[in-house]
Motif scaffolding. Structure first.
Motif, mmCIF file in Angstrom:
data_model
loop_
_atom_site.group_PDB
_atom_site.id
_atom_site.type_symbol
_atom_site.label_atom_id
_atom_site.label_comp_id
_atom_site.label_asym_id
_atom_site.label_seq_id
_atom_site.Cartn_x
_atom_site.Cartn_y
_atom_site.Cartn_z
ATOM 1 N N VAL A 136 63.599 25.768 -26.262
ATOM 2 C CA VAL A 136 62.244 25.552 -25.739
ATOM 3 C C VAL A 136 62.322 25.047 -24.299
ATOM 4 N N GLN A 137 63.269 24.167 -24.045
ATOM 5 C CA GLN A 137 63.449 23.652 -22.687
ATOM 6 C C GLN A 137 63.830 24.781 -21.724
ATOM 7 N N ARG A 138 64.740 25.676 -22.145
ATOM 8 C CA ARG A 138 65.172 26.755 -21.262
ATOM 9 C C ARG A 138 64.051 27.773 -21.034
ATOM 10 N N ILE A 139 63.300 28.102 -22.067
ATOM 11 C CA ILE A 139 62.164 29.011 -21.891
ATOM 12 C C ILE A 139 61.176 28.429 -20.883
ATOM 13 N N THR A 140 60.909 27.136 -21.008
ATOM 14 C CA THR A 140 59.980 26.478 -20.081
ATOM 15 C C THR A 140 60.539 26.478 -18.659
ATOM 16 N N GLN A 141 61.830 26.219 -18.519
ATOM 17 C CA GLN A 141 62.469 26.281 -17.203
ATOM 18 C C GLN A 141 62.363 27.689 -16.609
ATOM 19 N N ASN A 142 62.601 28.707 -17.425
ATOM 20 C CA ASN A 142 62.501 30.090 -16.951
ATOM 21 C C ASN A 142 61.089 30.402 -16.465
ATOM 22 N N LEU A 143 60.097 29.951 -17.201
ATOM 23 C CA LEU A 143 58.709 30.178 -16.813
ATOM 24 C C LEU A 143 58.383 29.480 -15.500
ATOM 25 N N LEU A 144 58.792 28.213 -15.387
ATOM 26 C CA LEU A 144 58.489 27.451 -14.171
ATOM 27 C C LEU A 144 59.217 28.022 -12.964
ATOM 28 N N LYS A 145 60.448 28.500 -13.177
ATOM 29 C CA LYS A 145 61.182 29.114 -12.077
ATOM 30 C C LYS A 145 60.474 30.374 -11.585
ATOM 31 N N ARG A 146 60.001 31.180 -12.521
ATOM 32 C CA ARG A 146 59.294 32.410 -12.140
ATOM 33 C C ARG A 146 57.981 32.080 -11.436
ATOM 34 N N CYS A 147 57.401 30.925 -11.766
ATOM 35 C CA CYS A 147 56.152 30.498 -11.133
ATOM 36 C C CYS A 147 56.381 29.777 -9.789
ATOM 37 N N GLY A 148 57.637 29.657 -9.390
ATOM 38 C CA GLY A 148 57.931 29.009 -8.110
ATOM 39 C C GLY A 148 58.092 27.522 -8.194
ATOM 40 N N PRO A 194 54.944 21.014 -26.342
ATOM 41 C CA PRO A 194 55.600 19.875 -25.679
ATOM 42 C C PRO A 194 56.528 19.082 -26.598
ATOM 43 N N GLN A 195 56.332 19.180 -27.930
ATOM 44 C CA GLN A 195 57.214 18.458 -28.846
ATOM 45 C C GLN A 195 58.646 18.965 -28.738
ATOM 46 N N GLY A 196 58.812 20.216 -28.303
ATOM 47 C CA GLY A 196 60.142 20.783 -28.155
ATOM 48 C C GLY A 196 60.813 20.453 -26.838
ATOM 49 N N LEU A 197 60.149 19.665 -25.986
ATOM 50 C CA LEU A 197 60.698 19.348 -24.668
ATOM 51 C C LEU A 197 61.299 17.956 -24.576
ATOM 52 N N SER A 198 60.662 16.955 -25.168
ATOM 53 C CA SER A 198 61.196 15.594 -25.046
ATOM 54 C C SER A 198 60.624 14.700 -26.123
ATOM 55 N N THR A 199 61.246 13.561 -26.290
ATOM 56 C CA THR A 199 60.745 12.517 -27.177
ATOM 57 C C THR A 199 60.711 11.208 -26.396
ATOM 58 N N GLU A 208 64.982 40.488 -25.235
ATOM 59 C CA GLU A 208 65.373 41.037 -23.937
ATOM 60 C C GLU A 208 64.455 40.577 -22.807
ATOM 61 N N HIS A 209 63.347 39.945 -23.138
ATOM 62 C CA HIS A 209 62.415 39.495 -22.107
ATOM 63 C C HIS A 209 63.036 38.363 -21.293
ATOM 64 N N TRP A 210 62.675 38.286 -20.015
ATOM 65 C CA TRP A 210 63.292 37.293 -19.126
ATOM 66 C C TRP A 210 63.005 35.857 -19.534
ATOM 67 N N ILE A 211 61.955 35.600 -20.305
ATOM 68 C CA ILE A 211 61.699 34.203 -20.691
ATOM 69 C C ILE A 211 62.827 33.663 -21.561
ATOM 70 N N TYR A 212 63.574 34.560 -22.234
ATOM 71 C CA TYR A 212 64.652 34.131 -23.127
ATOM 72 C C TYR A 212 66.016 34.051 -22.440
ATOM 73 N N GLU A 213 66.065 34.322 -21.148
ATOM 74 C CA GLU A 213 67.346 34.293 -20.447
ATOM 75 C C GLU A 213 68.030 32.940 -20.624
ATOM 76 N N GLY A 214 69.280 32.961 -21.041
ATOM 77 C CA GLY A 214 70.054 31.726 -21.200
ATOM 78 C C GLY A 214 69.812 30.976 -22.493
ATOM 79 N N THR A 215 68.923 31.489 -23.363
ATOM 80 C CA THR A 215 68.649 30.789 -24.620
ATOM 81 C C THR A 215 69.596 31.204 -25.735
#
Length: 512
Positions: free
Chosen positions: A499-511, A473-478, A400-407
């Protein structure tokens, strides 16, 4: 009927006018800020729109022996860990036997999926064998090579991680050529959304060049106090986990950090880059909205700790996309020539480990081990634990935490193999801290340990997230040339949309 008019007194009129003016000024300031933000994002997007190179990797590399570290046919290092546009960087190169060589300098990024762009070519230059340094006090191997060439960094070069590919030029067509890298960071002072701190202290701590002289090879123990490592020497082949020829001369960047840089630049994030040594003062961190610690960020000067702590207290976000971070206390020392911050000296560990954990792992410490008063868990939300290493799955525990939104993740869902080969656990007692993922890693495939990924609020609406794994970072790109690691009988699977969506959610919250 006569119309009724509203009459404003002088005071009310002035108050209304002042309020209108303030609103206009605020709106103008917001517009200017948005314009600056857009311009910063455009900087990375425009850089990555330029043509990438199809040939930037190492092709022919040869070590001095089976199981060796160095590539003596051609090897080199730079005079500084990082440099700004307009400053001069010296390159020290050795060839054995003497040989001509060329230097191609690439900026790493996305570049349409190619991974790097050719910035400049030098040579052919005349190369000669430069002397191996003696073993100094505290097992220090410090080269004093002569510069082979110098480069003034052009004003147009965007902050990033740069690779100088060294290639010998044979005298005859039937002779083979040989290659290796030198690595350096171009930094700047501009405000940015993201500050990508490279973990080059840790690259150097594990560097065994010329044969067996890292901070880990002291006969007294892997974490012996008092050992030293110099940045004035080439990076040998990476000495842990697996064979990776692209690590010759490039430290650990291409292994653990480049997948994040590649992904960030693919998506046009406003990112700027720096070395560990560039984070000794809080002002270099607070110019950016978010501080990124990436991959294997184990070794820190205490000034780094204090600077990042101050930055978080002032409202900077911190994303710890890493494992085993802020563990070893390694103050910077000057080189023998007096150049600042060119030697790392291990003087102890930060305060996270308990006495019981140290006793359990005492074989890697020396009896004179020392603990700093600063606790890395206070900075990151979790810390290194014993067992130090292992492999496991990254398991969602708070969907339910916002970091998982859209995952689409549910409690108990996992990203297979994402945790390793070192991690964080033992969450700190910080108000508002939440454990968002946790599970088991197994050292050697059998000995369990409990890891925890955490997030907690900073004092000014900022956030501090800890992914608890070197392999995030292994979960983001090759990127091109990337090799997935395999350790403790466990391995990550590569890019994962969750992993990509969680990272996007974090970066969005960080501006971002």
């Amino acid at each position: 009927m006569k119309p009724r008019f509203s009459h404003l007194g002088r005071r009310q009129f002035l108050q209304a006018s002042a309020a209108t003016a303030a609103t206009l000024v605020a709106s103008d300031a917001q517009a200017q800020q948005k314009a600056k933000s857009a311009a910063r994002r455009t900087l990375i997007a425009e850089e990555n729109a330029k043509p990438g190179s199809l040939d930037w990797q190492l092709t022919r590399v040869r070590l001095d022996k089976t199981g060796g570290t160095r590539a003596p046919a051609i090897e080199g290092y730079c005079s500084r860990q990082s440099v700004k546009a307009g400053e001069t960087l010296d390159f020290m190169v050795s060839t054995s036997p003497d040989a001509r060589f060329i230097v191609e300098i690439f900026r790493t990024g996305y570049y349409g999926g190619r991974g790097a762009r050719l910035m400049q070519t030098e040579g052919p230059l005349r190369g000669t064998k430069q002397p191996d340094p003696p073993v100094g006090e505290n097992r220090l191997r410090e080269c004093k090579w002569q510069p082979s060439f110098s480069l003034k960094i052009p004003a147009t070069w965007v902050s990033g991680v740069y690779l100088a590919r060294l290639t010998t030029v044979p005298d005859q067509a039937a002779e083979p050529y040989w290659q290796s890298y030198c690595i350096f960071i171009v930094r700047d002072d501009r405000p940015a959304d993201l500050l990508f701190q490279c973990s080059d202290n840790t690259w150097q701590a594990y560097n065994k060049w010329p044969d067996n002289y890292s901070l880990y090879t002291d006969p007294r123990g892997a974490h012996a106090v008092g050992t030293e490592a110099s940045f004035d020497r080439p990076y040998g082949k990476y000495a842990q986990i697996y064979e990776h020829p692209l690590s010759i001369g490039s430290g650990e960047y291409l292994l653990w950090e480049f997948p994040l840089a590649y992904w960030l630049e693919q998506h046009g994030y406003d990112v700027t880059y720096c070395a560990n040594v560039d984070c000794l003062a809080a002002a270099q961190i607070t110019r950016c909205k978010t501080f990124l610690s990436v991959g294997h960020d184990e070794y820190w000067d205490v000034r780094q700790y204090d600077a990042v702590k101050s930055a978080i207290a002032s409202g900077t976000h911190a994303l710890w996309l890493c494992g085993n971070s802020v563990f070893g206390r390694t103050p910077f020392l000057p080189s023998s020539s007096g150049q600042a911050n060119r030697i790392l000296k291990r003087t102890g560990i930060y305060a996270g480990l308990t006495d019981k954990e140290i006793e359990e792992a005492i074989s890697v410490f020396t009896k004179d081990w020392q603990r700093d008063t600063r606790n890395e868990a206070d900075l990151m939300g979790a810390r290194s634990i014993v067992p130090f290493n292992g492999g496991g799955d990254w398991v969602c525990t708070k969907p339910e935490h916002w970091i998982y939104e859209g995952t689409g993740m549910k409690k108990g869902d996992s990203v297979r193999g994402l945790v390793g080969w070192e991690h964080h656990g033992a969450p700190a007692n910080i108000p508002g801290l939440e454990v968002v993922a946790e599970g088991t890693v197994w050292r050697g495939g059998t000995t369990p340990a409990h890891w925890t990924a955490t997030i907690f609020p900073g004092p000014k609406g900022n956030i501090v997230f800890n992914a608890a794994t070197i392999w995030w970072p292994q979960g983001l790109s090759t990127p091109p040339g990337h090799i997935l690691p395999w350790s403790h009988w466990s391995r990550p699977h590569g890019p994962d949309v969750r992993v990509q969506r969680i990272t996007q959610n974090l970066l969005k919250r960080c501006g971002g």
